[in-house]
Design an enzyme around this catalytic site. Structure first.
Site, short mmCIF file in Angstrom:
data_model
loop_
_atom_site.label_atom_id
_atom_site.label_comp_id
_atom_site.label_asym_id
_atom_site.label_seq_id
_atom_site.Cartn_x
_atom_site.Cartn_y
_atom_site.Cartn_z
N SER A 154 -13.35 1.85 10.34
CA SER A 154 -12.60 1.94 9.09
C SER A 154 -13.26 1.15 7.98
CB SER A 154 -11.18 1.42 9.29
OG SER A 154 -10.50 1.43 8.04
N ALA A 155 -13.26 1.74 6.78
CA ALA A 155 -13.76 1.03 5.59
C ALA A 155 -12.90 -0.20 5.28
CB ALA A 155 -13.80 1.98 4.40
N ASP A 156 -11.73 -0.28 5.89
CA ASP A 156 -10.88 -1.48 5.70
C ASP A 156 -11.64 -2.75 6.08
OD1 ASP A 156 -8.84 0.31 5.12
OD2 ASP A 156 -7.66 -0.13 6.93
N VAL A 164 -5.58 0.50 3.08
CA VAL A 164 -5.77 -0.96 3.02
C VAL A 164 -6.99 -1.27 2.14
CG1 VAL A 164 -6.43 -2.99 4.38
CG2 VAL A 164 -4.60 -1.46 5.19
N ASP A 200 -17.15 5.76 13.89
CA ASP A 200 -15.90 5.69 13.14
C ASP A 200 -15.38 4.25 13.09
OD1 ASP A 200 -13.52 6.08 11.85
OD2 ASP A 200 -12.80 7.68 13.15
N LYS A 227 -3.40 -1.25 15.63
CA LYS A 227 -2.91 -0.46 16.76
C LYS A 227 -3.98 -0.31 17.83
CE LYS A 227 0.41 2.56 14.56
NZ LYS A 227 0.30 2.43 13.11
N LYS A 262 -5.43 10.70 0.74
CA LYS A 262 -5.58 9.38 1.34
C LYS A 262 -6.86 8.78 0.76
CE LYS A 262 -6.91 7.37 5.77
NZ LYS A 262 -7.25 7.68 7.17
N GLU A 319 0.82 -1.22 0.00
CA GLU A 319 0.00 0.00 0.00
C GLU A 319 0.86 1.27 0.00
OE1 GLU A 319 -1.80 1.94 3.38
OE2 GLU A 319 -1.45 0.15 4.58
#
Ligand code: PSU
Ligand code: MN
Length: 318
Positions: A151-153, A117, A149, A170, A97, A36
């Site tokens: 992540s779209a990951d 990602v 919130d 993390k 991003k 990435e």
């Protein structure tokens, strides 16, 4: 094209540009590993970002696959970047991003874009690449019950058939909720070398991963079976940071807590949250977190390359 060379959806064809090295690997049916670029543009400072990207590519080559670092430049998805393109991404303050929703914008307007990602998985899949190596995945943020919130990951892992090799996530995130979310969406978490999910800077999140699978051949057989069943979607391969590169848990947790409260006080939201936290943690740790970050990505490159090679072997024997 060989029997296993992937075919692109017709509409995507003009939007993808393969570097000569990646094009040759595709033609020859050699194993490829996607990398990435948000980690380059938003995850590490210049010049360590570009240096690390090059070293990670070298590790992939050394272990028998071809690296394909992915980004958006000049209105196309670049699969494989040359030195000038890596430099541009590593230095440009304008690099966007890009997650799933942002890809069409950056491509159609000719912006410089680094893929997260989620977006790297999409591009890797379009390019017929099954393995993707990164540092850490996004996840469910702490306080997501009010901020929403997530992540779209995680959704991408549920829908796009690419294996993501990472050092876990993390603990800026709520790791327990992240694993719950992945379970709900049917995303398996395979752990390498230990039972528990890795926590990026530290080896042990204290939370059990779904399945321990140390050998690349085992991981490859798992993925081939998953995809043969038509289950689709990806998988998380959680590969803990090497012992000698791990940070003391209490030390890193202090930095994370401070960064989180500063982000809240500053009203940081949306896609800015993760880059803000990463940059603050690096500064607060006086660069120690960066050394750990670099070490774990390199380790992931070895494990991911072994998986890409094993998947090819599994394909050939099928
Ligand atoms: N976590 C890290 N390092 C990173 C990222 C996440 O430890 O560089 C980047 C990745 O590109 C990941 C993205 O896909 O941040 C997630 O951003 P968000 O939380 O906004 O979905
Ligand atoms: Mn987010």
């Amino acid at each position: 094209m060989t029997a296993h060379a992937p075919s692109l959806p017709a509409g995507a064809q003009p939007l993808l540009a393969f570097s000569p090295e990646v094009a040759a690997a595709r033609d020859a049916g050699r194993p490829l590993v996607a990398l990435e670029s948000t980690i380059i543009s938003h995850g590490m400072p210049y010049p360590q970002n570009v240096q690390t990207a090059r070293e990670v590519e070298a590790i992939v080559r050394e272990h028998g696959a071809v690296p394909a670092t992915i980004a958006v430049l000049d209105g196309r998805i670049r699969v494989g970047l040359d030195q000038a393109q890596l430099e541009l991404l590593g230095r440009s303050p304008d690099a966007m991003k890009l997650s799933r929703r942002d890809l069409p914008f950056a491509i159609s307007t000719g912006r410089i874009g680094a893929t997260t990602v989620a977006a790297t998985m999409i591009c890797a899949h379009l390019a017929g690449i099954e393995v993707f190596v990164t540092g850490g995945i996004g996840g469910v943020h702490r306080g997501a019950e009010t901020s929403f919130d997530i992540s779209a990951d995680l959704q991408e892992l549920a829908r796009t058939p690419v294996a993501v090799v990472c050092a876990g996530a993390k603990s800026i995130l709520d790791l327990a909720l992240t694993l719950e979310y992945l379970e709900t969406h049917g995303v398996p978490v395979l752990s390498v070398g230990q039972e528990n999910f890795a926590a990026f800077y530290t080896r042990d999140s204290g939370l059990k991963a779904d399945f321990r699978m140390d050998a690349a051949l085992q991981q490859a057989a798992f993925l081939r079976t998953k995809w043969a069943l038509g289950l689709g979607g990806g998988a998380v391969i959680s590969n803990p940071v090497p012992v000698q590169d791990e940070m003391p848990a209490a030390v890193i947790q202090g930095f994370i807590d401070q960064a989180l409260s500063e982000a809240a006080a500053a009203g940081i939201s949306g896609k800015a949250v993760t880059p803000y936290l990463l940059a603050r943690i690096k500064d607060l740790s006086g660069g120690a977190s960066l050394a750990t970050n670099i070490a774990l990505v390199k380790h992931n490159a070895k494990v991911g390359t072994a998986l890409a090679v094993a998947l090819k072997a599994n394909n050939a024997s099928a």
